[in-house]
Scaffold this motif. Structure first.
Motif, short mmCIF file in Angstrom:
data_model
loop_
_atom_site.label_atom_id
_atom_site.label_comp_id
_atom_site.label_asym_id
_atom_site.label_seq_id
_atom_site.Cartn_x
_atom_site.Cartn_y
_atom_site.Cartn_z
N GLY A 128 36.26 28.15 -19.17
CA GLY A 128 36.75 28.56 -17.86
C GLY A 128 37.51 29.87 -17.97
N VAL A 129 37.51 30.64 -16.90
CA VAL A 129 38.29 31.87 -16.81
C VAL A 129 38.91 31.91 -15.42
CG1 VAL A 129 38.27 34.39 -16.77
CG2 VAL A 129 36.91 33.17 -18.48
N SER A 130 40.23 31.98 -15.36
CA SER A 130 40.91 32.05 -14.06
C SER A 130 41.39 33.48 -13.80
CB SER A 130 42.10 31.09 -14.02
OG SER A 130 43.10 31.47 -14.95
N ILE A 131 41.23 33.90 -12.55
CA ILE A 131 41.74 35.20 -12.12
C ILE A 131 43.14 34.97 -11.58
CG2 ILE A 131 41.38 37.18 -10.62
CD1 ILE A 131 38.42 36.53 -10.59
N MET A 176 43.33 26.40 -10.00
CA MET A 176 42.12 25.62 -10.25
C MET A 176 42.02 25.14 -11.70
SD MET A 176 39.48 27.98 -8.01
CE MET A 176 38.23 26.69 -7.86
N GLU A 177 42.92 25.59 -12.56
CA GLU A 177 42.82 25.26 -13.98
C GLU A 177 42.97 23.76 -14.23
OE1 GLU A 177 45.48 27.55 -16.32
OE2 GLU A 177 44.57 29.48 -15.81
N ARG A 212 38.21 25.40 -23.14
CA ARG A 212 39.04 26.57 -23.33
C ARG A 212 39.04 27.40 -22.04
NH1 ARG A 212 38.33 29.32 -29.14
NH2 ARG A 212 40.39 30.02 -28.48
N ILE A 213 40.20 27.95 -21.71
CA ILE A 213 40.36 28.70 -20.47
C ILE A 213 40.96 30.07 -20.77
CG2 ILE A 213 41.48 28.79 -18.21
CD1 ILE A 213 41.36 25.79 -18.08
#
Length: 261
Positions: free
Chosen positions: A133-136, A143-144, A155-156
């Motif tokens: 996952g990648v959060s902006i 949303m994590e 992994r994020i």
């Protein structure tokens, strides 16, 4: 909310509920399911009630969650300016979880056979490894937890993008990903797609790190037609998953969720 301890409205015997039109994610033959949604009048005022925008002409890259009364109520509560922060966060987390679950359905899987406690063989499936996952930041961080609730060890990574005060263009201030992000399928998290500029810049950063656009699934809660169209035009291979395409996006989401409004 259905779970609130409130008196129920009286129901008149023999009175049927109106039939609701349901739209589905455009992944097979359902492309016409939302074609009857009226366009927003060009002269509409900010306070006017507008209908959700049609998914038509945005292509198969844009996928909508199947609409039901639960999702519709969550959308309504999140948009309501009188909603308390506690209810806002609770409903946002529920909607996030639904989007994350559907996002996982877009990931590749393989068939497998397991043995049940009674000794029988069961033919099932398992997701392939190699996702992240990648959060902006900052609103994407909301949303994590929903993703971790579904994938405990995932992994994020994070990207911080802000608009330049002079040029108003999106500028990257921070980016950190798993070292092998170029080998992974990426669930990119950003709840509100308004102009699409922030997401476009984030995707460019991922491409610079070797990620192919077709391996990126953008998870969002609300999108404007302009935001979705801008992203798809820039990256035709990306997948966008959202609950609603509407002319007016709840841009207050991040402030309300984190209590900074």
């Amino acid at each position: 909310m259905p779970c609130h301890n409130q008196p129920m409205n009286s129901v008149t015997s023999g009175q049927d509920h109106p039939v609701k039109q349901v739209r589905f994610a455009n992944n097979n033959n359902n492309s016409n399911s939302s074609s009857s949604v009226p366009a927003v009048p060009s002269g509409a005022e900010p306070g006017d009630v507008t209908e959700p925008h049609s998914q038509e002409n945005l292509g198969p890259q844009l996928k909508l969650l199947p609409l039901n009364d639960q999702i519709r109520e969550l959308q309504t509560i999140i948009r309501d300016k009188t909603t308390s922060r506690g209810d806002f966060v609770f409903c946002a987390d529920r909607l996030i979880r639904l989007v994350v679950e559907e996002g996982l359905n877009q990931l590749p899987y393989s068939e497998c056979t397991v043995t049940t406690p009674t000794g029988y063989k069961y033919e099932g499936v398992k997701f392939e490894r190699g996702n992240c996952g990648v959060s902006i930041m900052r609103s994407g961080e909301a949303m994590e937890q929903g993703l971790r609730d579904c994938c405990r060890s995932i992994r994020i990574g994070k990207i911080l993008i802000q608009s330049d005060e002079e040029t108003q263009k999106a500028k990257v201030y921070y980016a950190k990903f798993p070292p092998d992000v170029y080998r992974r399928k990426v669930l990119l998290m950003y709840p509100i797609l308004s102009t699409g500029n922030t997401v476009i810049e984030a995707v460019r950063v991922l491409i610079e790190h070797g990620v192919q656009p077709r391996h990126i699934i953008l998870l969002s809660l609300f999108s404007t037609p302009h935001g979705a169209k801008s992203i798809i035009q820039e990256f035709p291979d990306i997948t966008i998953l959202t609950t609603e395409v509407h002319q007016v996006a709840p841009t207050h989401f991040g402030q309300r969720y984190f209590g900074t409004d």
